[in-house]
Design an enzyme around this catalytic site. Sequence first.
Site, PDB file in Angstrom:
ATOM      1  N   CYS A 224       6.859  12.262  34.195  1.00 43.25           N
ATOM      2  CA  CYS A 224       7.839  11.277  34.632  1.00 43.25           C
ATOM      3  C   CYS A 224       8.044  10.168  33.606  1.00 43.25           C
ATOM      4  O   CYS A 224       7.240   9.977  32.710  1.00 43.25           O
ATOM      5  CB  CYS A 224       7.380  10.596  35.919  1.00 43.25           C
ATOM      6  SG  CYS A 224       7.176  11.723  37.289  1.00 43.25           S
TER       7      CYS A 224
ATOM      8  N   TYR B  38       4.438  15.650  20.789  1.00 37.80           N
ATOM      9  CA  TYR B  38       5.611  16.288  21.374  1.00 37.80           C
ATOM     10  C   TYR B  38       6.349  15.444  22.408  1.00 37.80           C
ATOM     11  O   TYR B  38       7.574  15.430  22.442  1.00 37.80           O
ATOM     12  CB  TYR B  38       5.182  17.612  22.038  1.00 37.80           C
ATOM     13  CG  TYR B  38       6.256  18.233  22.895  1.00 37.80           C
ATOM     14  CD1 TYR B  38       7.337  18.890  22.316  1.00 37.80           C
ATOM     15  CD2 TYR B  38       6.222  18.130  24.286  1.00 37.80           C
ATOM     16  CE1 TYR B  38       8.341  19.441  23.096  1.00 37.80           C
ATOM     17  CE2 TYR B  38       7.225  18.681  25.072  1.00 37.80           C
ATOM     18  CZ  TYR B  38       8.281  19.335  24.474  1.00 37.80           C
ATOM     19  OH  TYR B  38       9.271  19.866  25.239  1.00 37.80           O
TER      20      TYR B  38
ATOM     21  N   GLY C 228      11.558  13.577  32.300  1.00 39.90           N
ATOM     22  CA  GLY C 228      11.705  14.188  33.618  1.00 39.90           C
ATOM     23  C   GLY C 228      13.162  14.457  33.894  1.00 39.90           C
ATOM     24  O   GLY C 228      13.974  13.538  33.850  1.00 39.90           O
TER      25      GLY C 228
ATOM     26  N   ASN D 139       4.182   7.449  36.775  1.00 41.80           N
ATOM     27  CA  ASN D 139       4.077   8.470  35.733  1.00 41.80           C
ATOM     28  C   ASN D 139       2.604   8.813  35.576  1.00 41.80           C
ATOM     29  O   ASN D 139       1.805   7.935  35.273  1.00 41.80           O
ATOM     30  CB  ASN D 139       4.647   7.929  34.413  1.00 41.80           C
ATOM     31  CG  ASN D 139       4.370   8.840  33.224  1.00 41.80           C
ATOM     32  OD1 ASN D 139       4.208   8.374  32.116  1.00 41.80           O
ATOM     33  ND2 ASN D 139       4.304  10.136  33.435  1.00 41.80           N
ATOM     34  N   GLY D 140       2.254  10.080  35.772  1.00 41.95           N
ATOM     35  CA  GLY D 140       0.861  10.496  35.615  1.00 41.95           C
ATOM     36  C   GLY D 140       0.460  11.461  36.710  1.00 41.95           C
ATOM     37  O   GLY D 140       1.311  12.033  37.393  1.00 41.95           O
TER      38      GLY D 140
END
Length: 503
Positions: free
Chosen positions: A29, A274, A56, A131-132
């Site tokens: 996310c 990346y 996301g 996020n996570g």
Amino acid sequence: MVNTEHSTGMTQVNHPYDDLNEQSPQEECGVFGVWAPGEEVSKLTYFGLFALQHRGQEAAGIAVGDGEQILVFKDLGLVSQVFDEPILESLRGNIAIGHTRYTTAGGNTWENAQPMFRMAPDGTDIALGHNGNLINYLELLDKATELGLVDPDKKPSDTDVLTALLANGVGNGKTLFDSAQELLPSVKGAYCLTFTDGHTLYAARDPFGIRPLSIGRLERGWVVASETSALDIVGASLVREVEPGELIAIDESGLKSIRFAETTRKGCIFEYVYLARPDSVIKGRNVNEARLEIGRKLAAEAPAIGDLVIPTPESGTPAAVGFAQASGIPFGQGMVKNAYVGRTFIQPSDTLRQLGIRLKLNPLREVIAGKRLVVVDDSIVRGNTQRAVIRMLREAGAAEVHVRIASPPVKWPCFYGIDFATPGELIANAVTSDKEAEMVEAVRSAIGADSLGYVSIDAMVEATEQPANELCIACFDGHYPMGMPQGNSNAELVQKMQAARSS
Ligand code: SF4
């Protein structure tokens, strides 16, 4: 207090292109938050989410607070598919948080799209974006279930459970800040949060600082975002990162901060390799510069003889440029990427499906025909993409295809917010030999390359310019700094594989 959540009624999406070729490693996310009275906060958030779209692409949402109520608008799809001008016009307030979602925990449903909304027992509206991935989800779920906050049969996501517990702690003189300060030390795993009660913008980062989170300053406000590129797009200047284990609150009195836990910094190295945008800066290191340097080191460690260095677009590009610089082999674009085709909702026909990789990448025959190519990619996960790319390049006339990878072999799954594959699906695990050379040869043969080389862990770490002990490299070396999640079949498999290898 009133909450309004909108939906166009889409429920569950299975991406029609997912079976064509493997997905690249997927970020879970992106989060964004802005406190800027007098500004169009929903539009600032919309553009911030655009800059975080790569983190996301399955759902997007914005929650806006005006001091009276919080309005949430979220749906499945890309940011540009979910929002339009009239929707953004209707989201007025002083504070907004936004979210782009890729599913790694919970299904890809509208209910799991974020920001999550909950009302506290005292009637305070609360919205949160995450996020996570939490690794003590079951423990938190039990707690929330005992308190009657969630129904476990409905399989609430880790973010839903977290939001419910946070909201439950508000009231009886306790603010959302107090509730977060009390709850967060018991939350284990990777998390960057932006959340709000409609008056104050809050943000928090887990004590290991796995995922990035930065603070920016607007002329008349503040911004918090997963990546600095999202600060740039709204004209905010970078102030600093939210530190690991830090909880911040932003309102008219400025920025207030506390450390809620002891910290051990372990930033995710895959953000440099990346995941993050090349124009983002993580802990003082520009991501593009790190990737260029990885490419240069790759050329030194795994040299190749060729006529042209080409990237697998787009993520392999900076490392390919670095490889070309260090090797003296000319750089060129040998393939063109159809951006976002993998995330369209339109079903491909059977004829189109047979095109496979060609829907995503198209070779430039005039550039590659008759050439000995050095193809630089960011990582190999299952190997399906590389196999298809190599076949496509040979069909387009390449004389030789030498593959160079700008990260070491991915051997272990990520439990901290990135979706790779199960341990058994990772091509680097296809060979049981402990000898690295045998594994590399087996992968080379499986993908059909003329030669294959990876950069080493040490060289990759050096390129980030971060101390080695402040990085998570678990997907390469199997040492998980926060441990593995409870009740997770992949974690059990990893434990068995690691026990077998050490015996
Ligand atoms: S396991 Fe890999 S992808 Fe996951 S946080 Fe660690 S370095 Fe990043």
